[in-house]
Scaffold this motif. Structure first.
Motif, PDB file in Angstrom:
ATOM      1  N   MET A 136      -1.159 -12.788   1.981  1.00 45.45           N
ATOM      2  CA  MET A 136      -1.832 -11.675   2.648  1.00 45.45           C
ATOM      3  C   MET A 136      -1.713 -10.384   1.846  1.00 45.45           C
ATOM      4  SD  MET A 136      -0.961 -12.293   6.686  1.00 45.45           S
ATOM      5  CE  MET A 136       0.715 -12.859   6.461  1.00 45.45           C
ATOM      6  N   ILE A 137      -0.529 -10.128   1.321  1.00 47.67           N
ATOM      7  CA  ILE A 137      -0.325  -8.925   0.518  1.00 47.67           C
ATOM      8  C   ILE A 137      -1.199  -8.972  -0.737  1.00 47.67           C
ATOM      9  CG2 ILE A 137       1.358  -7.721  -0.940  1.00 47.67           C
ATOM     10  CD1 ILE A 137       3.445  -8.408   1.257  1.00 47.67           C
ATOM     11  N   GLY A 138      -1.267 -10.138  -1.346  1.00 47.02           N
ATOM     12  CA  GLY A 138      -2.109 -10.293  -2.523  1.00 47.02           C
ATOM     13  C   GLY A 138      -3.573 -10.026  -2.222  1.00 47.02           C
ATOM     14  N   LEU A 139      -4.055 -10.513  -1.096  1.00 48.05           N
ATOM     15  CA  LEU A 139      -5.441 -10.285  -0.706  1.00 48.05           C
ATOM     16  C   LEU A 139      -5.697  -8.806  -0.432  1.00 48.05           C
ATOM     17  CD1 LEU A 139      -8.244 -11.350   0.017  1.00 48.05           C
ATOM     18  CD2 LEU A 139      -7.374 -11.851   2.329  1.00 48.05           C
ATOM     19  N   ALA A 140      -4.766  -8.151   0.265  1.00 49.55           N
ATOM     20  CA  ALA A 140      -4.918  -6.719   0.548  1.00 49.55           C
ATOM     21  C   ALA A 140      -4.998  -5.915  -0.743  1.00 49.55           C
ATOM     22  CB  ALA A 140      -3.771  -6.229   1.420  1.00 49.55           C
ATOM     23  N   LYS A 141      -4.164  -6.270  -1.725  1.00 52.88           N
ATOM     24  CA  LYS A 141      -4.187  -5.579  -3.013  1.00 52.88           C
ATOM     25  C   LYS A 141      -5.509  -5.836  -3.732  1.00 52.88           C
ATOM     26  CE  LYS A 141       0.829  -5.514  -3.788  1.00 52.88           C
ATOM     27  NZ  LYS A 141       0.962  -4.040  -3.766  1.00 52.88           N
ATOM     28  N   GLU A 142      -5.964  -7.067  -3.680  1.00 49.77           N
ATOM     29  CA  GLU A 142      -7.232  -7.423  -4.318  1.00 49.77           C
ATOM     30  C   GLU A 142      -8.390  -6.629  -3.716  1.00 49.77           C
ATOM     31  OE1 GLU A 142     -10.252 -11.207  -4.070  1.00 49.77           O
ATOM     32  OE2 GLU A 142      -8.107 -11.645  -4.240  1.00 49.77           O
ATOM     33  N   LYS A 143      -8.359  -6.447  -2.411  1.00 48.74           N
ATOM     34  CA  LYS A 143      -9.429  -5.736  -1.711  1.00 48.74           C
ATOM     35  C   LYS A 143      -9.196  -4.223  -1.682  1.00 48.74           C
ATOM     36  CE  LYS A 143     -11.758  -9.380  -0.124  1.00 48.74           C
ATOM     37  NZ  LYS A 143     -13.203  -9.605  -0.390  1.00 48.74           N
ATOM     38  N   ASN A 144      -8.014  -3.781  -2.163  1.00 49.86           N
ATOM     39  CA  ASN A 144      -7.644  -2.362  -2.140  1.00 49.86           C
ATOM     40  C   ASN A 144      -7.686  -1.806  -0.721  1.00 49.86           C
ATOM     41  OD1 ASN A 144      -6.772   0.011  -3.459  1.00 49.86           O
ATOM     42  ND2 ASN A 144      -8.845   0.826  -3.461  1.00 49.86           N
ATOM     43  N   LEU A 145      -7.079  -2.554   0.201  1.00 51.20           N
ATOM     44  CA  LEU A 145      -7.074  -2.187   1.611  1.00 51.20           C
ATOM     45  C   LEU A 145      -5.654  -1.907   2.084  1.00 51.20           C
ATOM     46  CD1 LEU A 145      -9.523  -4.909   2.981  1.00 51.20           C
ATOM     47  CD2 LEU A 145      -9.984  -2.448   2.878  1.00 51.20           C
ATOM     48  N   PHE A 146      -5.529  -0.985   3.025  1.00 52.93           N
ATOM     49  CA  PHE A 146      -4.245  -0.718   3.659  1.00 52.93           C
ATOM     50  C   PHE A 146      -3.810  -1.943   4.455  1.00 52.93           C
ATOM     51  CE2 PHE A 146      -1.792   0.496   7.408  1.00 52.93           C
ATOM     52  CZ  PHE A 146      -0.736   1.185   6.818  1.00 52.93           C
ATOM     53  N   PHE A 147      -2.542  -2.301   4.299  1.00 53.25           N
ATOM     54  CA  PHE A 147      -1.982  -3.434   5.023  1.00 53.25           C
ATOM     55  C   PHE A 147      -0.507  -3.164   5.251  1.00 53.25           C
ATOM     56  CE2 PHE A 147      -0.186  -7.932   4.653  1.00 53.25           C
ATOM     57  CZ  PHE A 147      -0.401  -8.218   5.994  1.00 53.25           C
ATOM     58  N   MET A 148      -0.064  -3.297   6.498  1.00 54.86           N
ATOM     59  CA  MET A 148       1.341  -3.032   6.816  1.00 54.86           C
ATOM     60  C   MET A 148       1.821  -3.962   7.916  1.00 54.86           C
ATOM     61  SD  MET A 148       3.145   0.586   7.893  1.00 54.86           S
ATOM     62  CE  MET A 148       2.931   0.509   9.680  1.00 54.86           C
ATOM     63  N   GLU A 149       3.046  -4.420   7.767  1.00 53.74           N
ATOM     64  CA  GLU A 149       3.721  -5.161   8.826  1.00 53.74           C
ATOM     65  C   GLU A 149       4.206  -4.148   9.864  1.00 53.74           C
ATOM     66  OE1 GLU A 149       7.121  -8.648   9.220  1.00 53.74           O
ATOM     67  OE2 GLU A 149       7.126  -7.317   7.472  1.00 53.74           O
ATOM     68  N   ALA A 150       3.965  -4.445  11.127  1.00 54.04           N
ATOM     69  CA  ALA A 150       4.236  -3.474  12.197  1.00 54.04           C
ATOM     70  C   ALA A 150       5.710  -3.488  12.594  1.00 54.04           C
ATOM     71  CB  ALA A 150       3.346  -3.761  13.402  1.00 54.04           C
ATOM     72  N   VAL A 151       6.561  -3.113  11.660  1.00 54.28           N
ATOM     73  CA  VAL A 151       7.995  -2.974  11.953  1.00 54.28           C
ATOM     74  C   VAL A 151       8.181  -1.591  12.561  1.00 54.28           C
ATOM     75  CG1 VAL A 151      10.330  -3.053  11.005  1.00 54.28           C
ATOM     76  CG2 VAL A 151       8.560  -4.544  10.068  1.00 54.28           C
ATOM     77  N   TRP A 152       7.932  -1.510  13.851  1.00 59.93           N
ATOM     78  CA  TRP A 152       7.855  -0.220  14.547  1.00 59.93           C
ATOM     79  C   TRP A 152       9.121   0.606  14.423  1.00 59.93           C
ATOM     80  CZ3 TRP A 152       8.905   0.024  20.421  1.00 59.93           C
ATOM     81  CH2 TRP A 152       9.864  -0.922  20.790  1.00 59.93           C
ATOM     82  N   SER A 153      10.266  -0.065  14.343  1.00 62.18           N
ATOM     83  CA  SER A 153      11.545   0.637  14.290  1.00 62.18           C
ATOM     84  C   SER A 153      11.614   1.636  13.147  1.00 62.18           C
ATOM     85  CB  SER A 153      12.687  -0.374  14.128  1.00 62.18           C
ATOM     86  OG  SER A 153      12.557  -1.439  15.023  1.00 62.18           O
ATOM     87  N   ARG A 154      11.038   1.280  12.003  1.00 62.73           N
ATOM     88  CA  ARG A 154      11.151   2.108  10.805  1.00 62.73           C
ATOM     89  C   ARG A 154      10.634   3.537  11.009  1.00 62.73           C
ATOM     90  NH1 ARG A 154      12.197  -0.427   5.641  1.00 62.73           N
ATOM     91  NH2 ARG A 154      13.825  -1.919   6.212  1.00 62.73           N
ATOM     92  N   PHE A 155       9.806   3.732  12.017  1.00 67.38           N
ATOM     93  CA  PHE A 155       9.122   5.012  12.168  1.00 67.38           C
ATOM     94  C   PHE A 155       9.683   5.860  13.313  1.00 67.38           C
ATOM     95  CE2 PHE A 155       6.392   1.667  10.550  1.00 67.38           C
ATOM     96  CZ  PHE A 155       6.141   2.157   9.280  1.00 67.38           C
ATOM     97  N   PHE A 156      10.700   5.357  13.977  1.00 65.29           N
ATOM     98  CA  PHE A 156      11.338   6.124  15.034  1.00 65.29           C
ATOM     99  C   PHE A 156      12.053   7.347  14.443  1.00 65.29           C
ATOM    100  CE2 PHE A 156      11.727   4.047  19.303  1.00 65.29           C
ATOM    101  CZ  PHE A 156      10.797   3.043  19.081  1.00 65.29           C
ATOM    102  N   PRO A 157      11.998   8.488  15.124  1.00 64.34           N
ATOM    103  CA  PRO A 157      12.763   9.661  14.663  1.00 64.34           C
ATOM    104  C   PRO A 157      14.253   9.367  14.504  1.00 64.34           C
ATOM    105  CG  PRO A 157      11.200  10.300  16.368  1.00 64.34           C
ATOM    106  CD  PRO A 157      11.170   8.799  16.304  1.00 64.34           C
TER     107      PRO A 157
END
Length: 348
Positions: A121-142
């Motif tokens: 999936m990451i390879g395809l996103a890079k090939e298409k030059n598209l934003f792609f992120m795993e939704a690890v919600w914890s990382r973004f908590f204050p």
């Protein structure tokens, strides 16, 4: 000048979301989005395996369009990013569909059942030059930013030991117990419910590769019911992680340094950090509709990050990079191999 105008328009326009699935986590993500300004986030369409489910979800959440297939959603041109919240054994094929259709993707965790799917999936996103992120919600908590700031300040000294546990007595929930659906504690509880024990560890240790991974687990009918993972890092540092499907755990994390320690209650979605200088609190906005999961209005923070990345033309978030997702997937691969958990995808 024309490009400047386009960038300005993108910064001002709302981020238009399309939802894959009408299940519990999608409900909570929509409720979380509703705590943000409507001029910044709008859900314009939802797709489910049945049109009836999609229409019911759309009516509940005031979403303009509903589709009975994911392919119909992929064909829509007015969607800026797709949130994939269906069962995780189907994350890879549906994410692939959306990326092939030119859609940026926020994929609920785990993004795939193994590192092979994640790499594809990451390879395809890079090939298409598209934003792609795993939704690890914890990382973004204050609270996570506060933890990183405290560690970086040297207030706890050098981090030597991390201990964290996550588990509930879940009873007879087939999805959580069936390896045919890539369930059980390592991939389901260990990643979704905890905000990922491993992602917390990799965050604390700065993404360093562990020198050694020791895993022990209890199997029941081929599924991992209780699993312990011990990660050994350079400099005599260690992380001990426990996830469980058969007992109610404390669901806390402790970071022990050479000077002091941190305690993080509900570490996968924390609203407080207990530090040497006192307790730091980060309350969440109240939901306007019922939630299925604890503190899940906190998913608003990952939505804010997705919007920021799209506005800035980024293909991955610096707080949850593709390399971080691959590292976590690789550790999980090793852990379940030792325990003896085999998924259908491993046989392909």
């Amino acid at each position: 000048m024309h490009r400047v105008t386009q960038v300005a328009a993108r910064m001002m326009a709302p981020t238009r979301w399309g939802f894959v699935s009408a299940g519990k986590i999608c409900n909570d993500f929509k409720v979380a989005l509703d705590t943000l300004p409507k001029e910044e986030h709008q859900v314009v369409a939802v797709a489910a395996r049945s049109l009836e489910s999609a229409q019911k979800f759309a009516k509940t959440h005031d979403i303009p369009r509903a589709y009975g297939s994911y392919a119909e959603l992929a064909a829509q041109e007015d969607i800026d990013v797709v949130y994939i919240g269906n069962i995780h054994s189907q994350h890879a094929p549906v994410t692939t569909m959306m990326l092939q259709a030119g859609k940026p993707v926020l994929c609920e965790k785990p993004m795939g059942v193994d590192s092979r799917e994640a790499r594809q999936m990451i390879g395809l996103a890079k090939e298409k030059n598209l934003f792609f992120m795993e939704a690890v919600w914890s990382r973004f908590f204050p609270a996570y930013k506060k933890i990183r700031d405290i560690i970086d300040s040297g207030a706890v000294g050098e981090v030597k030991v991390l201990m964290a546990c996550f588990g509930f007595k879940v009873g007879d929930v087939p999805r959580l117990r069936e390896s045919s659906q890539a369930g059980a504690s390592l991939l389901d509880l260990g990643t979704w419910g905890s905000g990922d024990l491993l992602q917390f560890t990799t965050m604390v240790f700065g993404g360093e590769e562990p020198q050694d991974i020791t895993t022990s687990g209890h199997l029941s009918d081929g599924d991992d019911q209780t699993v312990t993972v011990v990660l050994k890092y350079s400099g005599n540092r260690m992380a001990t992680l426990l996830c469980c499907l058969s007992a109610n755990m404390a669901n806390e994390a402790y970071i022990y340094g050479t000077k002091a320690s941190l305690k993080i209650p509900n570490f996968w979605c924390p609203t407080e950090v207990i530090a040497p200088d006192g307790t730091h609190e980060f309350p969440l906005p109240p939901p306007e509709k019922p939630l299925n999961f604890f503190n899940s209005t906190g998913m608003r923070f990952e939505a804010m990050e997705v919007r920021r990345c799209l506005q800035e033309g980024l293909t991955e978030s610096p707080l949850m990079t593709h390399a971080m997702s691959l590292q976590i997937a690789g550790i999980l691969d090793q852990a379940r191999k030792v325990v003896g958990v085999v998924y259908n995808q491993d046989k392909e």
